[in-house]
Enzyme design. Structure first.
Site, mmCIF file in Angstrom:
data_model
loop_
_atom_site.group_PDB
_atom_site.id
_atom_site.type_symbol
_atom_site.label_atom_id
_atom_site.label_comp_id
_atom_site.label_asym_id
_atom_site.label_seq_id
_atom_site.Cartn_x
_atom_site.Cartn_y
_atom_site.Cartn_z
ATOM 1 N N LYS A 141 -7.028 3.041 -2.765
ATOM 2 C CA LYS A 141 -7.273 2.681 -1.234
ATOM 3 C C LYS A 141 -7.451 4.397 -1.302
ATOM 4 C CE LYS A 141 -4.657 1.786 2.557
ATOM 5 N NZ LYS A 141 -4.047 1.047 3.632
ATOM 6 N N LYS A 197 -9.724 -0.058 -1.747
ATOM 7 C CA LYS A 197 -10.150 -0.393 -0.691
ATOM 8 C C LYS A 197 -10.309 0.776 0.112
ATOM 9 C CE LYS A 197 -6.588 -1.459 3.228
ATOM 10 N NZ LYS A 197 -5.065 -2.153 3.136
ATOM 11 N N ASP A 238 1.230 -0.779 -0.262
ATOM 12 C CA ASP A 238 -0.176 -0.185 -0.039
ATOM 13 C C ASP A 238 1.032 1.050 0.214
ATOM 14 O OD1 ASP A 238 -1.859 -2.215 0.756
ATOM 15 O OD2 ASP A 238 -3.021 -1.209 2.097
#
Ligand code: THU
Length: 387
Positions: free
Chosen positions: A297, A332, A229
């Site tokens: 995300k 996400k 991430d």
């Protein structure tokens, strides 16, 4: 109808192994779990006839032994020309681990003859949600969760505890997300698990130098990270969303994706709460998709505003827009998602925009920590007991 030939092949193979010397009725069942993995089982009889076990029950046992708890599809195949519809007991067993939409394929040696959704096979059913103590056991957010600890006071012991929580009575979470220095501890705490290992890079500020980012990615990969991430330099969009700055972000994402490779997952954190403006979020999201991001995300969880319905909607719109080009990108949702009711609102939005089938760990994740305990209706202390 799309024929799930892999399920048919698995059921055929396992049916050969059935132990059915009394009925001579050999049955094979193949389950596709929510993860995509296939589990199969055959009927097992014995001389005390009523104590035999159906193929579906055997397949469920295999699935459970592999740590999975959700059935996306199941195929049942007998050695008769007639299809073998799951018996009453097996319908209840499927109800325990299936969804309303779980597809049950009924096959004979010539192939699949019929398909029916579980909700139609067992209408008006009694399931885990009917028991208040197990209300959320089948909550989809559990299998979609990147169970996260990214705190300054993290220790090996805390990460071990986190890893213990990752295998819940309702099945495993999707991934564990920790600082890269804890990846080894996380891995050791999850032996033989299919829970994926995730870590963060360029976190949380999104402002590290290119060489440092490359080093950090390579460090994380060496330690076994399967998902990274990465925070993009989101402040560039606030300062000046010029072509040059947008290219910088695209290039950063491209470099990271190239470095981690096709087999691993790159999630890019946009910090949508800081970008704030829908147009900036859309712009940044498109640049990340163009750079090769696997997931968009929302947030680091380190700024005052985390995920919001509006931001997730914008990310999903970008994902939708890119679908025709063949770019499959996931979403996400992270930052401040703590209550089951909040997760439900996001799930409703995702279902409305992307359809129910899109909701699986390959497309959708929740980055969270306390949400898990809330879903399991218990404190982390009680969850840890007995593990
Ligand atoms: N059987 C199954 O394996 N699945 C079903 O859903 C129905 C019945 C098996 C049990 C027994 O071994 C044989 O078929 C005859 O009843």
């Amino acid at each position: 109808m799309i024929e799930p030939n892999d399920l048919l092949a698995a059921a055929r193979l396992v049916r050969e192994k059935a132990h059915a010397p009394y009925s001579l009725f050999r049955v094979g069942a193949a389950i596709r779990g929510a993860s995509g993995r296939i589990y199969s089982g055959a009927n097992v009889e014995n001389a005390a006839f009523p104590q035999g076990q159906c193929a579906e029950a055997s397949a469920i046992g295999t699935m459970i032994a592999h740590g999975e708890k959700r059935i996306a599809e199941i195929l049942v195949l007998a050695n008769s020309a007639e299809i073998c519809a799951p018996c009453g007991g097996c319908r209840q067993r499927l109800r325990e681990f299936g969804f309303d939409e779980t597809i049950v394929y009924l096959a004979n040696p010539a192939g699949i003859q019929q398909q029916i959704k579980l909700k139609d096979l067992l209408p008006l059913s009694f399931g885990p949600a009917n028991l208040p103590s197990a209300k959320n056991l089948n909550h989809p957010a559990i299998s979609l969760m990147d169970l996260t600890s990214l705190n300054d006071d993290d220790t090996d012991a805390k990460i071990q505890q986190l890893a213990q929580r990752a295998t819940t009575p309702a099945g495993p979470v999707a991934a564990l997300c920790v600082y890269s220095k804890f990846l080894v501890t996380a891995k050791k705490s999850l032996p033989y698990s299919m829970i994926r290992l995730a870590t963060v890079v360029n976190f949380p500020g999104g402002n590290l130098a290119e060489t440092k980012i490359t080093q950090d990615v390579s460090f994380a990969l060496d330690l076994g990270a399967e998902e990274i991430d990465i925070v993009i330099p989101y402040h560039l969009y606030r300062q000046d969303p010029s072509t040059a700055n947008r290219s910088l972000v695209r290039a950063l994402v491209e470099r990271a994706k190239k470095q981690i490779g096709a087999g691993r997952v790159l999630k890019v954190i946009l910090e949508t709460g800081v970008l704030h403006d829908d147009r900036l979020i859309e712009m940044a999201a498109q640049d990340c998709v163009d750079g090769g991001a696997d997931f968009l995300k929302t947030s680091t969880g380190k700024t005052p505003v985390g995920a919001t319905i509006a931001a997730v909607k914008t990310l999903l719109q970008v994902i939708q827009k890119n679908q025709p080009s063949g770019r499959q990108v996931g979403c996400k949702i992270s930052g401040g998602v703590r209550q089951p009711s909040e997760a439900d609102q996001y799930l409703m939005l995702v279902e409305k925009m992307m359809g129910k089938d899109w909701i699986n760990p390959a497309n959708l994740r929740f980055g969270a920590s306390s949400l898990l305990d809330q879903l399991l209706n218990t404190s982390s202390k009680t969850v840890n007991q007995g593990y």
